[in-house]
Every structure is written in structure tokens, then in C-alpha cells.
Design an enzyme around this catalytic site. Structure first.
Site, PDB file in Angstrom:
ATOM      1  N   GLU A   1       1.038  27.273  10.219  1.00 34.56           N
ATOM      2  CA  GLU A   1       1.847  28.477  10.322  1.00 34.56           C
ATOM      3  C   GLU A   1       3.169  28.084  10.935  1.00 34.56           C
ATOM      4  O   GLU A   1       3.214  27.425  11.977  1.00 34.56           O
ATOM      5  CB  GLU A   1       1.160  29.523  11.209  1.00 34.56           C
ATOM      6  CG  GLU A   1       2.016  30.763  11.373  1.00 34.56           C
ATOM      7  CD  GLU A   1       1.263  31.958  11.915  1.00 34.56           C
ATOM      8  OE1 GLU A   1       0.066  31.811  12.229  1.00 34.56           O
ATOM      9  OE2 GLU A   1       1.888  33.022  12.026  1.00 34.56           O
TER      10      GLU A   1
ATOM     11  N   ASP B   1      16.118  20.567   8.177  1.00 35.91           N
ATOM     12  CA  ASP B   1      15.073  20.821   9.176  1.00 35.91           C
ATOM     13  C   ASP B   1      14.011  19.725   9.118  1.00 35.91           C
ATOM     14  O   ASP B   1      12.814  20.009   9.172  1.00 35.91           O
ATOM     15  CB  ASP B   1      14.452  22.208   8.959  1.00 35.91           C
ATOM     16  CG  ASP B   1      13.680  22.690  10.188  1.00 35.91           C
ATOM     17  OD1 ASP B   1      13.925  22.149  11.293  1.00 35.91           O
ATOM     18  OD2 ASP B   1      12.836  23.590  10.045  1.00 35.91           O
TER      19      ASP B   1
HETATM   20  N1  LIG Z   1       1.940  21.804   0.555  1.00 37.21           N
HETATM   21  C1  LIG Z   1       1.281  21.803   1.713  1.00 37.21           C
HETATM   22  N2  LIG Z   1       0.067  21.227   1.817  1.00 37.21           N
HETATM   23  C2  LIG Z   1      -0.598  21.233   2.975  1.00 37.21           C
HETATM   24  N3  LIG Z   1      -0.148  21.759   4.118  1.00 37.21           N
HETATM   25  C3  LIG Z   1       1.069  22.349   4.098  1.00 37.21           C
HETATM   26  C4  LIG Z   1       1.840  22.420   2.901  1.00 37.21           C
HETATM   27  N4  LIG Z   1       2.992  23.033   3.175  1.00 37.21           N
HETATM   28  C5  LIG Z   1       2.956  23.350   4.484  1.00 37.21           C
HETATM   29  N5  LIG Z   1       1.791  22.949   5.048  1.00 37.21           N
HETATM   30  C6  LIG Z   1       1.376  23.115   6.453  1.00 37.21           C
HETATM   31  O1  LIG Z   1       1.903  24.303   6.996  1.00 37.21           O
HETATM   32  C7  LIG Z   1       2.802  24.019   8.082  1.00 37.21           C
HETATM   33  C8  LIG Z   1       3.945  24.995   8.061  1.00 37.21           C
HETATM   34  O2  LIG Z   1       4.568  24.930   6.792  1.00 37.21           O
HETATM   35  P1  LIG Z   1       6.132  25.068   6.616  1.00 37.21           P
HETATM   36  O3  LIG Z   1       6.791  24.059   7.501  1.00 37.21           O
HETATM   37  O4  LIG Z   1       6.481  25.023   5.179  1.00 37.21           O
HETATM   38  O5  LIG Z   1       6.331  26.530   7.196  1.00 37.21           O
HETATM   39  P2  LIG Z   1       7.574  27.125   7.938  1.00 37.21           P
HETATM   40  O6  LIG Z   1       7.235  28.509   8.313  1.00 37.21           O
HETATM   41  O7  LIG Z   1       8.755  26.997   7.065  1.00 37.21           O
HETATM   42  O8  LIG Z   1       7.662  26.183   9.206  1.00 37.21           O
HETATM   43  P3  LIG Z   1       8.844  25.931  10.248  1.00 37.21           P
HETATM   44  O9  LIG Z   1       8.508  26.732  11.463  1.00 37.21           O
HETATM   45  O10 LIG Z   1       8.756  24.452  10.493  1.00 37.21           O
HETATM   46  O11 LIG Z   1      10.130  26.323   9.626  1.00 37.21           O
HETATM   47  C9  LIG Z   1       3.204  22.567   7.891  1.00 37.21           C
HETATM   48  O12 LIG Z   1       3.527  21.939   9.118  1.00 37.21           O
HETATM   49  C10 LIG Z   1       1.928  21.983   7.302  1.00 37.21           C
HETATM   50  O13 LIG Z   1       0.981  21.696   8.316  1.00 37.21           O
END
Ligand SMILES: Nc1ncnc2c1ncn2[C@@H]1O[C@H](COP(=O)(O)OP(=O)(O)OP(=O)(O)O)[C@@H](O)[C@H]1O
Length: 403
Positions: free
Chosen positions: A55, A173
């Protein structure tokens, strides 16, 4: 083009028609070129949610099974709240869709499709599933990566960055939690929520976006223009973190971040960075005088080539900082210990297989998508008219404008 390009501000014309998109710069509708139409979106109910794997700020990510193809995928629920149109560009989710749709590289996470829930705000990205992210891996590993594993990871990161930068995409990022690793040892750059095209938009970019620990000095000192060098600084921080198994510059505030950088690299000056005195914050800070570069002390076991690479990534002057392509040519990757083949990377235990907090692991993902308040307030899609991605983007933009 069949579109009438009517101005959006004409009250009789504020409904987006099928196959049209609102250009929010000109505030006129335009026809979507056929090459950009992604096809109809499926419902998220075609996926069975297995468990939550992550998340972040912008969304929750689930491991899920495509009930049609039986494939395991990552399903990222796009968080659609107040940040639409923040700094003049639509929300991070839209940015992410837009940029990921255009990317095709083995070291960039693949967006397979976009699916929808019961409401306009309930949008999910379906991505290839990666078993690990480097942050949780580093947190849970008993022993640090070997140097040859670090090189293997760095080379893949640099290849992904070379691809992005040559396509004028700045990630903005990069950090260990946004680097995913498959069980086959393949690294994927993920989370394009803050990514931008180089030079876009015309107005200055927000300097405070990149996560503090990975933020380059030019942003800390208030530069308004961001270049691909932002990602290269973060790459230096990631290299340091992989080698030492702990964050290299874990500042707690912008000032402490600057202090940590100065302690490690010495005080920046006009002679090494001519634009430095012109940066807004450079005039406000009296910097501590620290004449030494302490990289060699911080990394006593790193070879001369490794230190050269780190120093190149940590150039204060962004115009002199290493480009991904240049880093890939570094002697560091050609000397022993050689980078290991990704296929020979060990398989690490899966730490993120947290059970869904509802305890309903096998529930279809649709269930969770309808529980948000935003979803409850929204009109469901009409049966028989599944939206296209362009419809979705248009609807979101329209909704927020009307609000
Ligand atoms: N394609 C994927 N396969 C497996 N796990 C994933 C994938 N994409 C994201 N995750 C998991 O979910 C987490 C959060 O995803 P992501 O970084 O895309 O979300 P975010 O809300 O944009 O995060 P941030 O707070 O870093 O901006 C990642 O750190 C990872 O653990």
C-alpha cells in the site's frame, strides 16, 4: 478528425462524447486517435483477490488471479481523491496509466490492462506480478546482497532508466520500494505516479516530490526544473543502500537531508556547480563548511571503479551527473566480482503475503472496490457500456471540473 473541437466552457457542450477526450490545456474536446484507444475495460470482478502485497500513497496493491486466463497479476487500486489537477496535471493514477501504457521494456513493470469497479472512481491497474520489492526484501534478508547481486540489480535498474530517459520519461520517485524483483531475478521499475515527460509541463515542476532520502541537492535547494539527473542521484542512493544494507542518506527534514549530503560529499560551491548560488534556497542557507568527500570512508571495501561510479552519480551539478547509459559502461560492472546472471539470483522467501485484513482472501476484488465512500456516491457504469480508458480519463476530468 470528426470532432467539432467545441470549447468545454460552452455549457451546452460539457458532456464528453464517446471517442472524445477533453484536452485540459485548451479546454476543448478532441477526438482520440485510434492508436491510443486501449479497448473496453473489463470489470474487476473478473479477478479474484488473493492477498494485499503493498500500500502506498496512491493506491493499494493486491495479488490477484485473472479468472479468465488463470494468470496471477498485481491489481493496483488507484486512489482517486483530492489530488486531481494538483500542480496543473491530472492525478497520479492517470499519469501512471498514460506513461505505463507507452512503456515496453523488461525492466519496467508492464501494465496489462485497466479494469473498473462499480463506480467511476473505482479504477484498477492490472500489472505483471512481481514477487518482491527491494524494500521489503532488504528489511527481511538475513545477510546483505553480495556485490555481484548488487551489480546485477544495478545493471537492470540502469537499463530500465536508459530506456525511460531515452523516451524522455523521468520517474521522479525512485526508491527501493519502487523496485520490484521477480522470482526469476528480473528487476522492474514500478510506480509511475509521479513520472513526467522531460520538459512537461511548461510551468515549473514541484520541487518537493521525490522521497526525501533519494532527493537530489538541486531539488533540496529549490530548482524548479527537473531533469533525468534526478533519477540518477536516486540511483546513487540506491547503490549505497544495496551495498551497506541500510539507507544511505536518511534525512528527517530537508535541512537534515542537506546536512547528510554535505557530510558525505563536502560542501557544494560555485566552482563545481556554477548554477548553485542562483538556486532559491542556496541564498537562505548558511552551509556548514565540510571540505572532504567521505565516500571512500563510507565504502571502505568498494573498488576504485565502484567509487568512481558512485562519485559520478553524486555529482552536485546535475549537468555533470552520470547518465544511465554512461553508468552501464562503467568498469565496475566489468571487474570481479562480475554481476551475476539474473537467472542465478536466489529466490527469496515471500514476505509480503499478508492476509487481506478483511480475512476474505478469496473474495472477488470487486467487493473491496465498492466499500469506499467515493464509490458509494458514484453512478455505476451502465450494463453493456463498459468504458474505455479514454472514457475513464474524460469522466474523471469532467467530474472534477464540475465539482
Ligand atoms: N506489479 C507489482 N507486483 C507486485 N507488487 C507490487 C506491484 N506493484 C506494486 N507492488 C507493491 O505495492 C507497493 C506499493 O505500490 P506503488 O509504489 O505502485 O504504490 P504507490 O501508492 O504509488 O506508492 P508510493 O507511496 O511509493 O508512491 C510496492 O512497494 C510493492 O510492494
Amino acid at each position: 478528425m470528426g470532432s467539432d473541437y467545441t470549447d468545454y466552457r460552452d455549457p451546452s457542450r460539457q458532456v464528453q462524447r464517446k471517442g472524445e477526450l477533453l484536452n485540459f490545456r485548451t479546454m476543448k474536446f478532441c477526438e482520440i486517435p485510434s492508436k491510443d484507444v486501449f479497448g473496453r475495460c473489463r470489470y474487476v470482478s473478473s479477478f479474484q483477490k488473493c492477498n494485499r502485497v503493498g500500500e502506498g500513497t496512491y493506491g493499494i496493491v493486491f495479488r490477484a488471479r485473472d479468472t479468465v486466463s488463470d494468470e496471477i497479476v498485481a491489481l493496483k487500486k488507484v486512489r482517486i481523491d483530492q489530488d486531481i489537477f494538483k500542480d496543473g496535471f491530472p492525478i497520479s493514477g492517470i499519469r501512471e496509466i498514460h506513461i505505463l501504457k507507452k512503456c515496453k521494456h523488461e525492466n519496467v513493470v508492464q501494465l496489462k490492462e485497466v479494469v473498473v469497479g462499480n463506480s467511476l472512481e473505482s479504477i484498477f491497474l492490472v500489472m505483471e506480478f512481481c514477487e518482491q520489492d527491494l524494500a521489503s526484501l532488504l528489511d527481511n534478508m538475513d545477510s546483505p546482497f553480495t556485490e555481484s547481486q548488487v551489480k546485477c540489480i544495478l545493471i537492470q535498474l540502469l537499463k530500465g532508466l536508459k530506456y525511460l530517459h531515452s523516451n524522455y520519461i523521468i520517474h521522479r520517485d525512485l526508491k527501493v520500494s519502487n523496485l520490484l524483483l521477480t522470482d526469476k531475478g528480473c528487476l522492474k521499475i514500478a510506480d509511475f505516479g509521479l513520472a513526467r515527460y522531460l520538459g512537461e509541463p511548461d510551468k515549473p515542476m514541484t520541487p518537493g516530490l521525490v522521497t526525501l532520502w533519494y532527493r537530489p541537492p538541486e531539488l533540496l535547494f529549490g530548482a524548479k526544473i527537473q531533469t533525468t539527473a534526478v533519477d540518477m542521484w536516486a540511483t546513487g542512493c540506491i547503490m549505497g543502500e544495496l551495498l551497506t544494507h541500510k539507507p544511505l542518506l536518511p534525512g528527517t527534514s530537508e535541512i537534515s537531508q542537506i546536512e547528510l549530503i554535505i557530510n558525505l560529499l563536502g560542501t557544494p560551491s560555485e566552482s563545481i556547480w556554477p548554477d548553485f548560488p542562483k538556486l532559491p534556497m542556496a541564498q537562505h542557507f548558511t552551509l556548514k563548511v565540510q571540505p572532504y568527500n567521505n565516500l571512500k570512508i563510507k565504502f571502505p571495501l568498494l573498488s576504485a571503479a565502484g567509487l568512481r561510479l558512485l562519485n559520478f552519480l553524486f555529482m552536485y551539478n546535475p549537468s555533470n551527473r552520470a547518465a544511465a547509459e554512461e553508468c552501464l559502461l562503467s568498469t565496475y560492472f566489468k571487474e570481479a566480482p562480475l554481476p551475476c546472471d539474473p537467472k542465478l539470483m536466489p529466490t527469496f522467501p515471500h514476505h509480503r503475503d499478508i492476509k487481506s485484513s478483511s480475512g476474505k482472501n478469496a473474495e472477488p476484488a470487486k467487493r473491496s472496490s465498492t466499500t469506499t465512500s467515493a464509490a458509494n456516491n458514484s453512478k455505476p457504469f451502465e450494463a453493456g457500456h463498459l468504458p474505455t480508458i479514454s472514457d475513464l480519463l474524460g469522466s474523471l476530468i469532467k467530474k472534477r471540473r464540475v465539482d
